[in-house]
Enzyme design. Sequence first.
Site, PDB file in Angstrom:
ATOM      1  N   GLU A  19       0.833  -1.208   0.000  1.00 55.18           N
ATOM      2  CA  GLU A  19       0.000   0.000   0.000  1.00 55.18           C
ATOM      3  C   GLU A  19       0.867   1.257   0.000  1.00 55.18           C
ATOM      4  O   GLU A  19       0.710   2.142   0.852  1.00 55.18           O
ATOM      5  CB  GLU A  19      -0.995  -0.015   1.185  1.00 55.18           C
ATOM      6  CG  GLU A  19      -1.994  -1.153   1.074  1.00 55.18           C
ATOM      7  CD  GLU A  19      -3.237  -1.036   1.943  1.00 55.18           C
ATOM      8  OE1 GLU A  19      -3.310  -0.150   2.811  1.00 55.18           O
ATOM      9  OE2 GLU A  19      -4.148  -1.861   1.752  1.00 55.18           O
ATOM     10  N   GLU A  73      -4.964  -8.776  -0.353  1.00 56.90           N
ATOM     11  CA  GLU A  73      -5.790  -8.418   0.813  1.00 56.90           C
ATOM     12  C   GLU A  73      -7.232  -8.336   0.350  1.00 56.90           C
ATOM     13  O   GLU A  73      -7.564  -7.509  -0.515  1.00 56.90           O
ATOM     14  CB  GLU A  73      -5.348  -7.093   1.438  1.00 56.90           C
ATOM     15  CG  GLU A  73      -4.012  -7.198   2.148  1.00 56.90           C
ATOM     16  CD  GLU A  73      -3.660  -5.970   2.982  1.00 56.90           C
ATOM     17  OE1 GLU A  73      -4.574  -5.259   3.451  1.00 56.90           O
ATOM     18  OE2 GLU A  73      -2.449  -5.723   3.133  1.00 56.90           O
TER      19      GLU A  73
HETATM   20  O1  AHR Z   1      -5.372  -5.903   6.803  1.00 52.89           O
HETATM   21  C1  AHR Z   1      -5.341  -4.738   7.545  1.00 52.89           C
HETATM   22  C2  AHR Z   1      -4.678  -3.588   6.811  1.00 52.89           C
HETATM   23  O2  AHR Z   1      -5.449  -3.245   5.712  1.00 52.89           O
HETATM   24  C3  AHR Z   1      -3.323  -3.851   6.224  1.00 52.89           C
HETATM   25  O3  AHR Z   1      -2.295  -3.704   7.136  1.00 52.89           O
HETATM   26  C4  AHR Z   1      -3.231  -2.818   5.165  1.00 52.89           C
HETATM   27  O4  AHR Z   1      -2.377  -3.209   4.099  1.00 52.89           O
HETATM   28  C5  AHR Z   1      -4.650  -2.599   4.733  1.00 52.89           C
HETATM   29  O5  AHR Z   1      -4.989  -1.269   4.681  1.00 52.89           O
END
Ligand code: AHR
Length: 496
Positions: A175, A297
């Site tokens: 991210e 994710e």
């Molecule tokens: O999964 C929780 C968080 O969500 C992670 O650390 C991040 O990459 C995303 O914003």
Amino acid sequence: MGEHTIVVNADIEQATISRYIYGHFAEHLGRGIYEGIWVGENSSIPNTKGIRNDVLTALKRLDIPVIRWPGGCFADEYHWKDGVGPREKRKRMVNTHWGGVVENNHFGTHEFMLLCELLGAEPYICGNLGSGTVQEMSEWIEYLTFDGESPMANWRKANGRERPWQLKYFGVGNENWGCGGNMRPEFYADLYRRYQTYVRNYGDQKIYKIACGANVDDFRWTEVLMREAGQFMDGLSLHYYTVPGVWEEKGPATGFTKDEWFITMRKALYMDELIKRHSTIMDQYDPVKRVGLVIDEWGAWYDVEPGTNPGFLFQQNTIRDALVAGVTLNIFHDHCERVHMANIAQMINVLQAMILTKGAKMIVTPTYHVFEMFKVHQDAKKLAVTSQVQPIDTGDYELPQISVSASRDREGNIHVSLCNLDCDSGANVHIALRGTEQLGHITGRILTGKDIDAHNTFENPNVVTPEVFEDFKIESHRLDVFLPSKSVAVITVEPW
Ligand code: AHR
């Protein structure tokens, strides 16, 4: 009662559904690693070299192909050298992202690689591009994978690991448009090109390099990354969470309304559009689909459980989550030519978890059961499916009532996974299995719940658990299936 027609074309095999679509994500966040996985060798909770045995046993049943670690946002603050060597000497740091708690670094590189070995999973390590140096990233690769005489390899040996590990997947930042440095895509693309240069392939290792991809619908990010750095990557990530409400008020994990149920389904289905649109951009630069879309994710994100640390992201998991998982996995199958990997967030005690723990107690969630039921699709050939599915009319918008996917495994078994997204009504599903000889033995399993927020607790751990499914009739090559409301089922047809 909805009537639906589905045709499974058993003679039209499409791409392979990579087992890596069934990947997981475990971050240093809340009770995900500490308590959830790592209890330490001196714990009264039975463990294998510090990793709790009950969790290992449960996870082994999922055939986990890959685990992403150590973050998440944590990855771009993590300095791997603090997490190797004698544990009592490891540096303590503040986990600024997640609750401001002390991170004692007891779970580091060796412990993560042990977890992967114990589970037979590939490691997917996410490196620190946001606050770490090129040298630091490069030396991590050397420490992990170099088989010979070098400062990092020698240090690894001194720390008890003679042979290098096999490292299949490496992420160059997380991210980086947000918690990983607030970068513009042009800036990150250049940094990515630089950092990945030093992610060396030692010996016969061939690391699959994953660049940080877009946040949800940031199509410009994908465009710039593919244009400027596509040739230097094997995978490009995508992050998308199913949030029923708004970011500040996401909605509760239990005790939600029917409206919230349907909104959750609608938002889970949005994954399909996101993949299509990001893939369309990727196709322009990579028509042969060499670069994978890595959805590292995904999952449902609700308000934390009342009374818990807001920085720990601990939430319950209900039959609604089982539907989110089933629908999303079916979508990944549909796009498996481009989706090379996916990692649900997160494995234990965080967000849409497989497992919840409380001290020495452990329960598995409805999402766990979907991953266990659907594992038959891992590395199977996707079969072409056509369907005429009736919509659910929620009043404000329509949703398809049924989600379906089919595959054939190496033994010739055909697996059909079905989700009924309606929390009110059952569905009659007529499945024509064409393109096969006579059908062999047919079996089924189903996961459903009485209430829309049916879930398992430490007191009642088997409220939502898979059952034998026999609510279908076989007419020649047609299966007439009755799917109860809010259910996920897998039907298996053995070869004749
Ligand atoms: O999964 C929780 C968080 O969500 C992670 O650390 C991040 O990459 C995303 O914003």
